[in-house]
Design a protein around this motif. Structure first.
Motif, PDB file in Angstrom:
ATOM      1  N   PRO A   1      25.069  15.419  14.214  1.00  0.00           N
ATOM      2  CA  PRO A   1      25.781  16.509  14.887  1.00  0.00           C
ATOM      3  C   PRO A   1      24.948  17.114  16.034  1.00  0.00           C
ATOM      4  O   PRO A   1      23.724  16.998  16.022  1.00  0.00           O
ATOM      5  N   PRO A   2      25.615  17.733  17.005  1.00  0.00           N
ATOM      6  CA  PRO A   2      24.876  18.288  18.145  1.00  0.00           C
ATOM      7  C   PRO A   2      23.980  19.458  17.733  1.00  0.00           C
ATOM      8  O   PRO A   2      24.228  20.124  16.725  1.00  0.00           O
ATOM      9  N   GLY A   3      22.932  19.654  18.524  1.00  0.00           N
ATOM     10  CA  GLY A   3      22.087  20.838  18.345  1.00  0.00           C
ATOM     11  C   GLY A   3      21.183  20.821  17.132  1.00  0.00           C
ATOM     12  O   GLY A   3      20.751  21.867  16.664  1.00  0.00           O
ATOM     13  N   CYS A   4      20.887  19.631  16.605  1.00  0.00           N
ATOM     14  CA  CYS A   4      20.049  19.566  15.398  1.00  0.00           C
ATOM     15  C   CYS A   4      18.655  19.015  15.662  1.00  0.00           C
ATOM     16  O   CYS A   4      17.920  18.719  14.727  1.00  0.00           O
ATOM     17  N   GLY A   5      18.301  18.857  16.926  1.00  0.00           N
ATOM     18  CA  GLY A   5      16.910  18.533  17.238  1.00  0.00           C
ATOM     19  C   GLY A   5      16.620  17.142  17.752  1.00  0.00           C
ATOM     20  O   GLY A   5      15.453  16.767  17.862  1.00  0.00           O
ATOM     21  N   LYS A   6      17.651  16.374  18.113  1.00  0.00           N
ATOM     22  CA  LYS A   6      17.396  15.009  18.592  1.00  0.00           C
ATOM     23  C   LYS A   6      16.499  15.021  19.837  1.00  0.00           C
ATOM     24  O   LYS A   6      15.519  14.295  19.906  1.00  0.00           O
ATOM     25  N   THR A   7      16.875  15.865  20.789  1.00  0.00           N
ATOM     26  CA  THR A   7      16.096  15.941  22.031  1.00  0.00           C
ATOM     27  C   THR A   7      14.684  16.459  21.755  1.00  0.00           C
ATOM     28  O   THR A   7      13.696  15.930  22.269  1.00  0.00           O
ATOM     29  N   MET A   8      14.626  17.492  20.902  1.00  0.00           N
ATOM     30  CA  MET A   8      13.324  18.095  20.562  1.00  0.00           C
ATOM     31  C   MET A   8      12.361  17.089  19.948  1.00  0.00           C
ATOM     32  O   MET A   8      11.185  17.043  20.307  1.00  0.00           O
ATOM     33  N   ILE A   9      12.874  16.299  18.992  1.00  0.00           N
ATOM     34  CA  ILE A   9      12.020  15.320  18.303  1.00  0.00           C
ATOM     35  C   ILE A   9      11.470  14.318  19.298  1.00  0.00           C
ATOM     36  O   ILE A   9      10.291  13.991  19.279  1.00  0.00           O
TER      37      ILE A   9
ATOM     38  N   GLU B   1       5.052  21.501  15.914  1.00  0.00           N
ATOM     39  CA  GLU B   1       5.188  22.781  15.200  1.00  0.00           C
ATOM     40  C   GLU B   1       6.372  23.605  15.724  1.00  0.00           C
ATOM     41  O   GLU B   1       6.784  24.557  15.073  1.00  0.00           O
ATOM     42  N   ASP B   2       6.906  23.214  16.876  1.00  0.00           N
ATOM     43  CA  ASP B   2       8.117  23.886  17.381  1.00  0.00           C
ATOM     44  C   ASP B   2       9.365  23.378  16.660  1.00  0.00           C
ATOM     45  O   ASP B   2      10.423  23.987  16.745  1.00  0.00           O
ATOM     46  N   VAL B   3       9.227  22.228  16.007  1.00  0.00           N
ATOM     47  CA  VAL B   3      10.366  21.615  15.320  1.00  0.00           C
ATOM     48  C   VAL B   3      10.352  22.059  13.859  1.00  0.00           C
ATOM     49  O   VAL B   3       9.358  21.859  13.166  1.00  0.00           O
ATOM     50  N   GLY B   4      11.444  22.666  13.421  1.00  0.00           N
ATOM     51  CA  GLY B   4      11.526  23.094  12.027  1.00  0.00           C
ATOM     52  C   GLY B   4      12.125  22.001  11.165  1.00  0.00           C
ATOM     53  O   GLY B   4      13.112  21.373  11.545  1.00  0.00           O
ATOM     54  N   GLY B   5      11.517  21.737  10.003  1.00  0.00           N
ATOM     55  CA  GLY B   5      12.035  20.722   9.083  1.00  0.00           C
ATOM     56  C   GLY B   5      11.869  19.325   9.658  1.00  0.00           C
ATOM     57  O   GLY B   5      10.948  19.065  10.445  1.00  0.00           O
TER      58      GLY B   5
ATOM     59  N   SER C   1      23.600  24.805  12.765  1.00  0.00           N
ATOM     60  CA  SER C   1      22.693  23.824  13.358  1.00  0.00           C
ATOM     61  C   SER C   1      21.453  24.569  13.843  1.00  0.00           C
ATOM     62  O   SER C   1      21.429  25.811  13.855  1.00  0.00           O
ATOM     63  N   GLY C   2      20.446  23.816  14.274  1.00  0.00           N
ATOM     64  CA  GLY C   2      19.264  24.439  14.862  1.00  0.00           C
ATOM     65  C   GLY C   2      19.644  25.287  16.067  1.00  0.00           C
ATOM     66  O   GLY C   2      19.107  26.378  16.266  1.00  0.00           O
ATOM     67  N   ALA C   3      20.590  24.784  16.857  1.00  0.00           N
ATOM     68  CA  ALA C   3      21.023  25.517  18.051  1.00  0.00           C
ATOM     69  C   ALA C   3      21.707  26.832  17.650  1.00  0.00           C
ATOM     70  O   ALA C   3      21.533  27.862  18.317  1.00  0.00           O
ATOM     71  N   ASP C   4      22.473  26.812  16.540  1.00  0.00           N
ATOM     72  CA  ASP C   4      23.103  28.045  16.049  1.00  0.00           C
ATOM     73  C   ASP C   4      22.040  29.058  15.607  1.00  0.00           C
ATOM     74  O   ASP C   4      22.165  30.260  15.860  1.00  0.00           O
ATOM     75  N   LEU C   5      21.006  28.548  14.943  1.00  0.00           N
ATOM     76  CA  LEU C   5      19.936  29.440  14.459  1.00  0.00           C
ATOM     77  C   LEU C   5      19.192  30.063  15.636  1.00  0.00           C
ATOM     78  O   LEU C   5      18.785  31.220  15.589  1.00  0.00           O
ATOM     79  N   ARG C   6      19.046  29.270  16.687  1.00  0.00           N
ATOM     80  CA  ARG C   6      18.395  29.807  17.881  1.00  0.00           C
ATOM     81  C   ARG C   6      19.233  30.948  18.471  1.00  0.00           C
ATOM     82  O   ARG C   6      18.706  31.965  18.910  1.00  0.00           O
ATOM     83  N   LYS C   7      20.567  30.746  18.466  1.00  0.00           N
ATOM     84  CA  LYS C   7      21.459  31.785  18.974  1.00  0.00           C
ATOM     85  C   LYS C   7      21.328  33.058  18.121  1.00  0.00           C
ATOM     86  O   LYS C   7      21.297  34.166  18.642  1.00  0.00           O
TER      87      LYS C   7
HETATM   88  P1  ATP Z   1      22.772  17.407  21.494  1.00  0.00           P
HETATM   89  O1  ATP Z   1      23.302  16.287  20.654  1.00  0.00           O
HETATM   90  O2  ATP Z   1      23.748  18.493  21.746  1.00  0.00           O
HETATM   91  O3  ATP Z   1      22.038  16.961  22.732  1.00  0.00           O
HETATM   92  P2  ATP Z   1      20.279  17.733  20.063  1.00  0.00           P
HETATM   93  O4  ATP Z   1      20.389  17.224  18.674  1.00  0.00           O
HETATM   94  O5  ATP Z   1      19.570  16.908  21.065  1.00  0.00           O
HETATM   95  O6  ATP Z   1      21.714  18.155  20.572  1.00  0.00           O
HETATM   96  P3  ATP Z   1      18.369  19.775  20.689  1.00  0.00           P
HETATM   97  O7  ATP Z   1      18.645  19.796  22.151  1.00  0.00           O
HETATM   98  O8  ATP Z   1      17.137  19.115  20.243  1.00  0.00           O
HETATM   99  O9  ATP Z   1      19.617  19.162  19.929  1.00  0.00           O
HETATM  100  O10 ATP Z   1      18.428  21.260  20.101  1.00  0.00           O
HETATM  101  C1  ATP Z   1      18.995  22.335  20.832  1.00  0.00           C
HETATM  102  C2  ATP Z   1      18.167  23.591  20.619  1.00  0.00           C
HETATM  103  O11 ATP Z   1      18.355  24.043  19.270  1.00  0.00           O
HETATM  104  C3  ATP Z   1      16.689  23.345  20.759  1.00  0.00           C
HETATM  105  O12 ATP Z   1      16.250  23.561  22.078  1.00  0.00           O
HETATM  106  C4  ATP Z   1      16.094  24.366  19.793  1.00  0.00           C
HETATM  107  O13 ATP Z   1      15.995  25.629  20.391  1.00  0.00           O
HETATM  108  C5  ATP Z   1      17.133  24.443  18.697  1.00  0.00           C
HETATM  109  N1  ATP Z   1      16.813  23.531  17.586  1.00  0.00           N
HETATM  110  C6  ATP Z   1      17.593  22.510  17.153  1.00  0.00           C
HETATM  111  N2  ATP Z   1      17.027  21.893  16.099  1.00  0.00           N
HETATM  112  C7  ATP Z   1      15.859  22.514  15.867  1.00  0.00           C
HETATM  113  C8  ATP Z   1      14.815  22.340  14.922  1.00  0.00           C
HETATM  114  N3  ATP Z   1      14.852  21.389  13.979  1.00  0.00           N
HETATM  115  N4  ATP Z   1      13.744  23.174  14.983  1.00  0.00           N
HETATM  116  C9  ATP Z   1      13.688  24.145  15.901  1.00  0.00           C
HETATM  117  N5  ATP Z   1      14.641  24.361  16.832  1.00  0.00           N
HETATM  118  C10 ATP Z   1      15.724  23.572  16.818  1.00  0.00           C
END
Ligand code: ATP
Length: 249
Positions: free
Chosen positions: A57-65, A15-19, A202-208
């Motif tokens: 692209p970076p910051g789109c949730g790979k690590t989160m998933i 539920e922390d992951v959007g979309g 990106s998700g990271a931009d939205l967080r910012k």
């Molecule tokens: P990188 O390639 O730079 O390692 P990544 O794809 O692994 O990036 P994350 O580390 O998962 O990206 O995302 C960075 C931050 O952006 C997350 O900690 C979260 O706060 C926010 N974020 C990114 N994607 C999402 C998402 N789908 N839902 C909610 N938050 C997100």
């Protein structure tokens, strides 16, 4: 408590992951259910690749998933940056990989998350590329992948693209990020996600964006408190600061 270099079950929830609903389904099929119901997979004689390559692209949730999947499966999670395993001394990179996998086996079920794999692949074929080659070969031996061709572009077991969020997904990500925060009910996060100003975020931009909105709200709360404190006739309100993103742009 979490110590650097030690595995633990991540506290990221779905539920922390959007979309990213489709990707979640794939992770469920390829990883989570396989850890939770190994007998089912055995019964069907399914012998899938154990690796998933996430790209995008970076910051789109790979690590989160990956973390959410580990959480859901009740699996430990080890985060390694690919280049950290490199060592120019003969045998050291292989040893690093073997040590990593033996650590993972002792805390099984365990998900190993290799970050910055792209850095490795660009080093391949360059000077010192043999170190990378040996590292990758050891990596293949560990998950018992016998055909080294899987590491050729496009041959990796399972490829999943994690794209920039759509306008609708941006709203879902904002909602996920807003969870538990004191946001004015009049704020329409879905509408903010649709805004042209958020295009290509990106998700990271939205967080910012959320963090900046929170800072604006805190500044406003501070100003209010200051006003209240300096005026003897007005008592301080007990209201929580509330975030109003629309007001910041
Ligand atoms: P990188 O390639 O730079 O390692 P990544 O794809 O692994 O990036 P994350 O580390 O998962 O990206 O995302 C960075 C931050 O952006 C997350 O900690 C979260 O706060 C926010 N974020 C990114 N994607 C999402 C998402 N789908 N839902 C909610 N938050 C997100």
């Amino acid at each position: 408590s979490k110590r650097e270099g030690f595995s633990s079950i991540p506290n990221v929830k779905w539920e922390d992951v959007g979309g990213l609903g489709d990707i979640r389904d794939e992770f469920d099929l390829y990883i989570i259910s396989r850890i939770k119901y190994p007998d089912d997979y055995q019964k069907f004689g399914v012998n899938l690749e154990t690796g998933i390559l996430l790209y995008g692209p970076p910051g789109c949730g790979k690590t989160m998933i990956a973390k959410a999947a580990a959480n859901e499966a009740g699996a430990n999670f080890i985060h390694v940056k690919g280049p950290e395993l490199l060592n120019k001394y003969v045998g050291e990179s292989e040893l690093a990989v073997r040590t990593l996998f033996s650590r993972a086996r002792t805390c099984s079920p365990c998900i190993i998350f290799f970050d910055e794999v792209d850095a490795l692949t660009t080093m391949r074929g360059k000077e010192g590329g043999w170190v990378v080659e040996r590292l990758l070969n050891q990596l293949l031996i560990e998950p018992e992948v016998m055909d080294p061709a899987v590491l050729r572009p496009g041959r990796f077991g399972k490829l999943i693209h994690v794209p920039l969020p759509s306008s609708e997904d941006r709203g879902l990500i904002l909602k996920a990020l807003a969870k538990g925060k004191p946001i004015d009910p009049s704020v329409d996060l879905a509408a903010i996600g649709q805004m042209e100003a958020c295009k290509n975020f990106s998700g990271a931009d939205l967080r910012k964006l959320m963090e900046e909105a929170a800072m604006t709200a805190l500044k406003e709360a501070k100003r209010q408190r200051h006003l209240n404190e300096t005026s003897g006739t007005i008592t301080a309100t007990q209201n929580e600061p509330s975030v109003n993103i629309t007001a910041t742009h």
